[in-house]
Design an enzyme around this catalytic site. Structure first.
Site, PDB file in Angstrom:
ATOM      1  N   LYS A  87       0.829  -1.210   0.000  1.00  8.93           N
ATOM      2  CA  LYS A  87       0.000   0.000   0.000  1.00  8.93           C
ATOM      3  C   LYS A  87       0.866   1.264   0.000  1.00  8.93           C
ATOM      4  CE  LYS A  87      -1.853   1.772   4.065  1.00  8.93           C
ATOM      5  NZ  LYS A  87      -1.660   3.197   4.297  1.00  8.93           N
ATOM      6  N   ASN A  88       1.804   1.328   0.948  1.00 11.28           N
ATOM      7  CA  ASN A  88       2.516   2.585   1.116  1.00 11.28           C
ATOM      8  C   ASN A  88       3.538   2.847   0.009  1.00 11.28           C
ATOM      9  OD1 ASN A  88       0.913   3.176   3.265  1.00 11.28           O
ATOM     10  ND2 ASN A  88       2.402   2.590   4.840  1.00 11.28           N
ATOM     11  N   ARG A 126      -4.083   9.977   3.543  1.00 12.16           N
ATOM     12  CA  ARG A 126      -2.827  10.624   3.928  1.00 12.16           C
ATOM     13  C   ARG A 126      -1.961  10.905   2.697  1.00 12.16           C
ATOM     14  NH1 ARG A 126      -1.981  13.353   7.921  1.00 12.16           N
ATOM     15  NH2 ARG A 126       0.152  13.999   8.113  1.00 12.16           N
ATOM     16  N   CYS A 144      -5.407   7.854   8.779  1.00 18.11           N
ATOM     17  CA  CYS A 144      -5.811   7.333  10.091  1.00 18.11           C
ATOM     18  C   CYS A 144      -5.566   8.373  11.177  1.00 18.11           C
ATOM     19  CB  CYS A 144      -5.003   6.079  10.429  1.00 18.11           C
ATOM     20  SG  CYS A 144      -5.425   4.682   9.387  1.00 18.11           S
ATOM     21  N   ARG A 184      -0.393  14.865  13.352  1.00 17.34           N
ATOM     22  CA  ARG A 184       0.437  14.410  12.224  1.00 17.34           C
ATOM     23  C   ARG A 184       0.790  15.621  11.353  1.00 17.34           C
ATOM     24  NH1 ARG A 184      -2.157   9.011   9.571  1.00 17.34           N
ATOM     25  NH2 ARG A 184      -0.034   8.701   8.826  1.00 17.34           N
ATOM     26  N   PRO A 185       1.727  16.454  11.828  1.00 18.37           N
ATOM     27  CA  PRO A 185       2.040  17.674  11.079  1.00 18.37           C
ATOM     28  C   PRO A 185       2.767  17.376   9.761  1.00 18.37           C
ATOM     29  CG  PRO A 185       3.573  17.404  12.918  1.00 18.37           C
ATOM     30  CD  PRO A 185       2.566  16.293  13.027  1.00 18.37           C
ATOM     31  N   ILE A 186       2.804  18.376   8.863  1.00 23.89           N
ATOM     32  CA  ILE A 186       3.546  18.193   7.598  1.00 23.89           C
ATOM     33  C   ILE A 186       4.650  19.245   7.477  1.00 23.89           C
ATOM     34  CG2 ILE A 186       1.653  17.024   6.386  1.00 23.89           C
ATOM     35  CD1 ILE A 186       1.248  19.724   4.847  1.00 23.89           C
ATOM     36  N   ASP A 187       5.138  19.730   8.639  1.00 23.26           N
ATOM     37  CA  ASP A 187       6.158  20.782   8.614  1.00 23.26           C
ATOM     38  C   ASP A 187       7.421  20.375   7.849  1.00 23.26           C
ATOM     39  OD1 ASP A 187       6.282  19.005  10.974  1.00 23.26           O
ATOM     40  OD2 ASP A 187       8.130  20.087  11.415  1.00 23.26           O
ATOM     41  N   GLN A 188       7.812  19.098   7.933  1.00 22.37           N
ATOM     42  CA  GLN A 188       9.051  18.674   7.263  1.00 22.37           C
ATOM     43  C   GLN A 188       8.869  18.629   5.741  1.00 22.37           C
ATOM     44  OE1 GLN A 188      12.061  18.207   9.065  1.00 22.37           O
ATOM     45  NE2 GLN A 188      10.680  19.160  10.538  1.00 22.37           N
ATOM     46  N   ASP A 228       3.290   0.170  12.266  1.00 21.68           N
ATOM     47  CA  ASP A 228       2.115  -0.381  11.582  1.00 21.68           C
ATOM     48  C   ASP A 228       1.843  -1.837  11.964  1.00 21.68           C
ATOM     49  OD1 ASP A 228       1.921   2.063  10.386  1.00 21.68           O
ATOM     50  OD2 ASP A 228       2.729   1.450   8.455  1.00 21.68           O
ATOM     51  N   ILE A 277       6.393   6.379  17.581  1.00 18.85           N
ATOM     52  CA  ILE A 277       6.202   7.149  16.336  1.00 18.85           C
ATOM     53  C   ILE A 277       4.988   8.078  16.460  1.00 18.85           C
ATOM     54  CG2 ILE A 277       5.849   7.008  13.823  1.00 18.85           C
ATOM     55  CD1 ILE A 277       8.500   5.723  14.694  1.00 18.85           C
ATOM     56  N   ARG A 282      -9.209   0.109   3.472  1.00 12.31           N
ATOM     57  CA  ARG A 282      -8.297   1.111   2.920  1.00 12.31           C
ATOM     58  C   ARG A 282      -6.943   0.486   2.603  1.00 12.31           C
ATOM     59  NH1 ARG A 282      -7.081   5.608   6.695  1.00 12.31           N
ATOM     60  NH2 ARG A 282      -5.517   5.712   5.076  1.00 12.31           N
TER      61      ARG A 282
HETATM   62  N1  EPU Z   1       6.139  14.064  11.362  1.00  8.86           N
HETATM   63  C1  EPU Z   1       6.362  15.380  11.699  1.00  8.86           C
HETATM   64  N2  EPU Z   1       6.448  16.282  10.681  1.00  8.86           N
HETATM   65  C2  EPU Z   1       6.316  15.932   9.380  1.00  8.86           C
HETATM   66  C3  EPU Z   1       6.087  14.593   9.050  1.00  8.86           C
HETATM   67  C4  EPU Z   1       5.997  13.663  10.074  1.00  8.86           C
HETATM   68  O1  EPU Z   1       6.475  15.717  12.873  1.00  8.86           O
HETATM   69  O2  EPU Z   1       6.392  16.815   8.524  1.00  8.86           O
HETATM   70  C5  EPU Z   1       6.033  13.067  12.440  1.00  8.86           C
HETATM   71  C6  EPU Z   1       4.683  12.359  12.464  1.00  8.86           C
HETATM   72  O3  EPU Z   1       3.724  13.106  13.191  1.00  8.86           O
HETATM   73  C7  EPU Z   1       5.015  11.041  13.104  1.00  8.86           C
HETATM   74  C8  EPU Z   1       6.434  10.766  12.603  1.00  8.86           C
HETATM   75  O4  EPU Z   1       6.962  12.021  12.183  1.00  8.86           O
HETATM   76  O5  EPU Z   1       5.065  11.209  14.498  1.00  8.86           O
HETATM   77  C9  EPU Z   1       6.531   9.799  11.460  1.00  8.86           C
HETATM   78  O6  EPU Z   1       5.690  10.218  10.414  1.00  8.86           O
HETATM   79  P1  EPU Z   1       5.936   9.755   8.919  1.00  8.86           P
HETATM   80  O7  EPU Z   1       6.051  10.959   8.072  1.00  8.86           O
HETATM   81  O8  EPU Z   1       7.052   8.770   8.889  1.00  8.86           O
HETATM   82  O9  EPU Z   1       4.589   9.000   8.603  1.00  8.86           O
HETATM   83  P2  EPU Z   1       3.558   9.258   7.452  1.00  8.86           P
HETATM   84  O10 EPU Z   1       4.244   9.593   6.173  1.00  8.86           O
HETATM   85  O11 EPU Z   1       2.497  10.193   7.926  1.00  8.86           O
HETATM   86  C10 EPU Z   1       3.625   6.779   6.656  1.00  8.86           C
HETATM   87  C11 EPU Z   1       2.619   5.701   6.412  1.00  8.86           C
HETATM   88  C12 EPU Z   1       2.029   5.238   7.734  1.00  8.86           C
HETATM   89  C13 EPU Z   1       3.165   4.720   8.618  1.00  8.86           C
HETATM   90  C14 EPU Z   1       4.261   5.793   8.750  1.00  8.86           C
HETATM   91  C15 EPU Z   1       5.469   5.302   9.519  1.00  8.86           C
HETATM   92  C16 EPU Z   1       1.755   6.290   4.236  1.00  8.86           C
HETATM   93  C17 EPU Z   1       0.655   6.817   3.427  1.00  8.86           C
HETATM   94  N3  EPU Z   1       1.575   6.252   5.555  1.00  8.86           N
HETATM   95  O12 EPU Z   1       2.917   7.824   7.314  1.00  8.86           O
HETATM   96  O13 EPU Z   1       1.166   4.171   7.428  1.00  8.86           O
HETATM   97  O14 EPU Z   1       2.655   4.449   9.906  1.00  8.86           O
HETATM   98  O15 EPU Z   1       4.684   6.228   7.450  1.00  8.86           O
HETATM   99  O16 EPU Z   1       6.015   4.185   8.927  1.00  8.86           O
HETATM  100  O17 EPU Z   1       2.787   5.883   3.711  1.00  8.86           O
HETATM  101  C18 EPU Z   1      -0.496   2.584   7.891  1.00  8.86           C
HETATM  102  O18 EPU Z   1      -0.186   2.045   6.819  1.00  8.86           O
HETATM  103  O19 EPU Z   1      -1.254   2.052   8.743  1.00  8.86           O
HETATM  104  C19 EPU Z   1       0.069   3.895   8.208  1.00  8.86           C
HETATM  105  C20 EPU Z   1      -0.414   4.692   9.162  1.00  8.86           C
END
Ligand code: EPU
Length: 430
Positions: free
Chosen positions: A22-23, A93, A117, A122-126, A307, A329, A399
């Site tokens: 999926k991811n 997401r 989910c 779950r910020p997107i600042d990075q 996950d 995480i 999903r």
């Molecule tokens: N984070 C920040 N700032 C950012 C981005 C992330 O603080 O700009 C934090 C998040 O809040 C979290 C941590 O960094 O605490 C890790 O977030 P990450 O960006 O790695 O996760 P994601 O991209 O939101 C993806 C998967 C998730 C999986 C995580 C970790 C997708 C669509 N989603 O999420 O998948 O848990 O990586 O491996 O690829 C799932 O499949 O059940 C699922 C939730």
């Protein structure tokens, strides 16, 4: 609405084929925008998150053709629209990957803040920091993130936090810029390597994916490619845990065993027998309770994946002694705990730590899936429980898991899907 009804107690036996990841799929599909010609993607999982990604592409003007159940052709040549429809983007997401892909192709993207989910903040600042470092500007208004650039230029980016999403978005945004981009403290998940392999097969120049330093030399043009998506290690892990939990004997096929090491090593430690082959794994469960885990901590890859945390919690409810899980995480990934308690589990949560006292048995109950992996945990618990478990809100599960009910039934589970009335409709009638 639909629910799963499970009559627990059957040992799972047989073989299960694992679908594409999926991811990886939800990153590779938006990446197809970057090609000048058609891309053919194989091993694409038939799940709702993928359907939404394909709907977004179609709405924007791409031609998407199904060429079999798991093969799709995407021709994004005719995309002119750089605005992703709000409701669609908000429902998943991975819609944030359209930001990086559209930005690098058109120097403009307008996408809603992503959904996905509910696992806490779950910020997107990075992600935004990367776009800015490459020379773009952004604004957030009315729920939409708008990113624009005159010209994107390669640069060095250090992630303040290891993030899968921002690493992928930075790769997408940097792939066609002028010069070299170096990503430091990058995430190393298998789907990051998969995306890099796909982009390289289109003509990109990306090195180091799978390590914490990724180097991307921008190229002028990317062409169409044929590419097969890697197997889903979380789907595989879920079936491994289900096999172990029911004391079954299941061969998990179409996998890359190396990607599963963080999961396999924990199962072996608990006393599960795992036999590894080239592209499959046999999991043989025991009839006695498994060993407890005194510190199961989620970490970025190659650590134990968040996950898989809820599914392991379900398994540990029936192990011997006290287990401790630390979720490092996400802020809030224990929303399945109340539901497992309804089934007789003994779990307490304090912040990021869950303490599980092994019990002798679980009993079936009506429960609700709070999110995708929470739903998977409830299925595992239902398979082990005495009696009937009914799981509502299974749209979360659909999903991310292809044909879960069919795959489980084929290995001996007593599970069916049934429709039930939407509670809002009942309230309106009342
Ligand atoms: N984070 C920040 N700032 C950012 C981005 C992330 O603080 O700009 C934090 C998040 O809040 C979290 C941590 O960094 O605490 C890790 O977030 P990450 O960006 O790695 O996760 P994601 O991209 O939101 C993806 C998967 C998730 C999986 C995580 C970790 C997708 C669509 N989603 O999420 O998948 O848990 O990586 O491996 O690829 C799932 O499949 O059940 C699922 C939730």
């Amino acid at each position: 609405m639909e629910k799963f009804i499970i009559n627990g107690g059957s040992k799972l036996k047989g073989a299960v084929n694992i679908s594409g990841a999926k991811n990886a799929a939800v990153a590779i599909i938006p990446a197809a925008i970057l090609a000048d010609g058609p891309c053919v993607l194989e091993n694409v999982p038939k799940i709702n998150d993928v359907t939404v990604c394909l709907q977004i592409l179609t709405e924007m003007g791409a031609k998407v053709r199904m060429r079999g159940k798991n093969t799709i052709q995407i021709d994004a040549k005719h995309i002119r629209d750089t605005v992703v429809p709000y409701e669609m983007a908000r429902s998943i997401r991975a819609s944030y990957y359209f930001m990086g892909a559209l930005l690098t192709k058109f120097n403009h993207a307008k996408v809603s803040m992503p959904g996905g989910c509910a696992l806490g903040d779950r910020p997107i600042d990075q992600h935004l920091k990367c776009f800015k470092a490459l020379g773009a500007n952004y604004s957030i208004e009315h729920g939409m993130v708008e990113i624009t650039a005159d010209k994107l230029i390669g640069t060095q980016i250090y992630f303040d936090k290891i993030t899968v999403g921002a690493t992928i978005n930075a790769m997408l945004a940097a792939v066609k810029v002028d010069g070299l981009t170096i990503l430091e403290n990058a995430a190393k998940e298998p789907h990051i390597v998969d995306l890099a392999n796909f982009l390289n097969s289109m003509g990109a120049d990306i090195m180091g994916a799978g390590t914490d330093v990724i180097k991307i030399r921008g190229v002028k043009q990317l062409s169409g490619a044929n590419y097969a998506i890697i197997p889903d290690q979380i789907e595989a892990g879920t079936y491994m845990v289900a096999a172990a939990a029911t004391g079954g004997d299941v061969t998990i096929k179409n996998i890359i065993p190396k990607h599963l090491e963080p999961i396999t090593s924990k199962l072996i430690k608990m006393g599960v027998v795992v036999e590894e082959y080239d592209d499959s794994m046999r999991v043989v469960g025991a009839s006695e309770p498994y060993e407890r885990m005194n510190n199961l901590k989620t970490m970025p890859h190659p650590g134990f994946p968040t996950d898989m945390q809820p599914q392991f919690a379900a398994l540990l409810t029936l192990s011997s002694g006290t287990s401790i899980i630390t979720e490092s995480i996400y802020e809030d990934r224990f929303r399945y705990v109340d539901e497992l308690r309804r089934m007789g589990a003994d779990i307490s949560v304090d912040g990021k730590v869950a303490v599980i006292e092994g019990v002798e048995k679980l009993t079936g109950a009506p429960v609700k899936a709070a999110d995708l992996r929470a739903g998977a945990a409830l299925i595992i618990a239902g398979l082990c429980a005495k009696g009937r478990t009914e799981i509502e809100d299974i749209y979360h599960i659909e999903r991310g898991y292809e044909d879960m009910e069919r795959k489980l039934r084929a290995i001996g589970a007593d599970i069916v899907k049934r429709k039930y009335p939407d509670p809002d409709t009942i309230r309106n009638i009342g």
